[in-house]
Design an enzyme around this catalytic site. Structure first.
Site, mmCIF file in Angstrom:
data_model
loop_
_atom_site.group_PDB
_atom_site.id
_atom_site.type_symbol
_atom_site.label_atom_id
_atom_site.label_comp_id
_atom_site.label_asym_id
_atom_site.label_seq_id
_atom_site.Cartn_x
_atom_site.Cartn_y
_atom_site.Cartn_z
ATOM 1 N N GLY A 1 0.799 -1.224 0.000
ATOM 2 C CA GLY A 1 0.000 0.000 0.000
ATOM 3 C C GLY A 1 0.826 1.266 0.000
ATOM 4 O O GLY A 1 0.278 2.365 -0.110
ATOM 5 N N ASP A 2 2.142 1.157 0.183
ATOM 6 C CA ASP A 2 2.994 2.355 0.185
ATOM 7 C C ASP A 2 4.180 2.092 -0.741
ATOM 8 O O ASP A 2 4.060 1.293 -1.664
ATOM 9 C CB ASP A 2 3.395 2.680 1.638
ATOM 10 C CG ASP A 2 3.656 4.172 1.830
ATOM 11 O OD1 ASP A 2 4.461 4.728 1.067
ATOM 12 O OD2 ASP A 2 3.057 4.790 2.729
ATOM 13 N N GLY B 1 0.988 -0.118 -5.107
ATOM 14 C CA GLY B 1 1.859 0.574 -4.164
ATOM 15 C C GLY B 1 2.188 1.957 -4.685
ATOM 16 O O GLY B 1 1.541 2.452 -5.610
ATOM 17 N N HIS B 2 3.207 2.563 -4.095
ATOM 18 C CA HIS B 2 3.543 3.943 -4.464
ATOM 19 C C HIS B 2 4.804 4.064 -5.300
ATOM 20 O O HIS B 2 5.311 5.155 -5.526
ATOM 21 C CB HIS B 2 3.655 4.817 -3.208
ATOM 22 C CG HIS B 2 2.350 4.988 -2.487
ATOM 23 N ND1 HIS B 2 2.206 5.763 -1.356
ATOM 24 C CD2 HIS B 2 1.116 4.479 -2.743
ATOM 25 C CE1 HIS B 2 0.946 5.713 -0.943
ATOM 26 N NE2 HIS B 2 0.267 4.934 -1.757
ATOM 27 N N GLY B 3 5.373 2.935 -5.742
ATOM 28 C CA GLY B 3 6.534 2.987 -6.625
ATOM 29 C C GLY B 3 7.854 2.928 -5.884
ATOM 30 O O GLY B 3 7.914 2.665 -4.684
#
Ligand code: NAG
Ligand code: NAG
Ligand code: NAG
Length: 394
Positions: free
Chosen positions: A214-215, A237-239
């Protein structure tokens, strides 16, 4: 390439296999661990026995699910040691009795540790996300699933971190640590569940791994040097991120980050470098992103020196982190935002030597044509450039 081994590889494989089978095995179930009890004490006792052994040893956690409240595996050990996790370790659920804390499983001050076995570190994050803090806060009181602190010459392979309450993995003060065939799994809407966070470490490799969370997929903090990320699949996710940098005084430099042959799918960002405005001084240099395949990724290429997620910074004062020697090479695929390339550098310390080559991104949404946003940077462009970055406002 391929699966065929030549003679030398077969000999090497047999040597490695025989080495492992030569290890003295310490089975946690021999110390009273079973599926009905909290095995923390049995596990720590087993670790101590193995760690004190003068030849290669192995802590064995066989198949099955075992409850562990909190455990720190301390070195130094007398010889190389393997943590062979075949089963699942289960963290406490967040309920009325949950006390919080900053870590669940930790490995500390060990040389030549191997974590392997096909098993799972299950953080039971589903019982925590959104309950103890909201999406606008940093969940500081929730434990990181697995910490690797001050390890040398170590390998983490064929294990999974599942549903951590906070970061899945934190790497601190390590030298020569490799993650390979490592898996992270948590839902895209889980909070603060960075896959692997690396800080103050040298020679860290993440290879052939899958990270769904999720991050940030992988986040690289201050003091990270010679970090290689190769064939990692991220998403959701955030990459992959370097930073945020510049929050604290005396942060160590980031130097040498090589991200190659990775894929990102349905992530909020692609590859990015971020620093806080009005920051402490710092430097980050020699950061290279190459052969990156994106599929429906927001903000594919980002340098953001005005990073301020919760609007609690003085955005008027520019970042004091100096960024230099950065390349983005052969980055291709689809963007889910029109601004596919964002290079927002510091006014006080413009980015030096940023190269973009063979950027082939597409955007099909409703925000207009694919474009770039640039401040305080004059990138060196070569090869195909779609979008052509910084042509109007370099
Ligand atoms: C890094 O650690 C691995 C695993 O222990 C070891 O095989 C390798 O030789 C080490 N590399 C260096 C440069 O020490
Ligand atoms: C950036 O690269 C140049 C040329 O290779 C080198 O001289 C310079 O020291 C590098 N800058 C940093 C901060 O590493
Ligand atoms: C750019 O990507 C598209 C597919 O998205 C492909 O058809 C095209 O050949 C690529 N161009 C270059 C120069 O690689």
């Amino acid at each position: 390439m391929g699966l065929k081994m030549n003679t030398i590889e077969i000999v090497l494989f047999m040597l490695v296999a025989s080495n492992l089978s030569n290890a003295q095995v310490f089975d946690v179930t021999k110390n009273g661990a079973n599926a009905k009890v909290d095995i923390t004490q049995a596990l720590l006792k087993t670790w101590k026995q193995a760690c004190a052994t003068k030849s290669r040893s192995q802590v064995l956690i066989p198949k099955g699910t075992f409850k562990v409240s909190q455990a720190t595996f301390q070195g130094p050990c007398k010889a190389p040691i393997e943590f062979n996790l075949q089963g699942t370790l289960l963290a406490p659920a967040v309920d009325g009795n949950f006390k919080g804390g900053d870590s669940w499983i930790s490995f500390e001050h060990i040389d030549s540790l191997t974590v392997t076995g096909g098993g799972t570190f299950n953080g039971q994050g589903k019982t925590a996300w959104g309950k103890t803090c909201t999406s606008s806060q940093y969940c500081g009181n929730l434990p990181i699933n697995v910490r690797f602190n001050f390890l040398t010459n170590s390998v983490v392979q064929y294990v999974t971190s599942l549903d951590s309450k906070q970061f899945h993995v934190n790497v601190l003060g390590c030298k020569n640590i490799t993650f390979q065939h490592f898996k992270v799994s948590a839902p895209g809407d889980s909070l603060n569940t960075d896959g692997i966070h690396i800080g103050r470490s040298t020679d860290v490799k993440v290879l052939d791994s899958n990270i769904q969370t999720g991050d940030d997929c992988i986040s690289i903090g201050e003091g990270s040097q010679q970090v290689t990320i190769n064939k990692v699949n991220c998403g959701p996710g955030h990459g992959i991120s370097i930073g945020s940098l510049g929050m604290y005084a005396n942060e160590e430099a980031v130097k040498g980050v090589f991200v190659k042959s990775c894929t990102l799918k349905n992530t909020q960002n692609g590859v990015r470098i971020k620093t806080w405005p009005d920051s402490q001084p710092g430097t980050a240099s020699d950061m290279h992103f190459e052969d990156i395949q994106l599929d429906n990724v927001g903000n594919p290429i980002v340098i953001d020196q005005e990073y301020c997620p919760w609007n609690k910074c003085n955005a008027k004062v520019s970042s004091r982190v100096k960024l230099s020697n950065i390349s983005f090479k052969n980055i291709r695929g689809s963007s889910s935002t029109a601004v596919a390339v964002k290079l927002v550098c510091s006014k006080g310390y413009p980015c030096q030597n940023v190269q973009l080559s063979d950027i082939n991104l597409s955007y099909k949404g409703s925000e207009g044509a694919i474009t770039s946003e640039c401040k305080n940077v004059k990138p060196i462009l070569s090869g195909k450039e779609n979008p052509r970055a910084c042509i109007t406002s370099a």
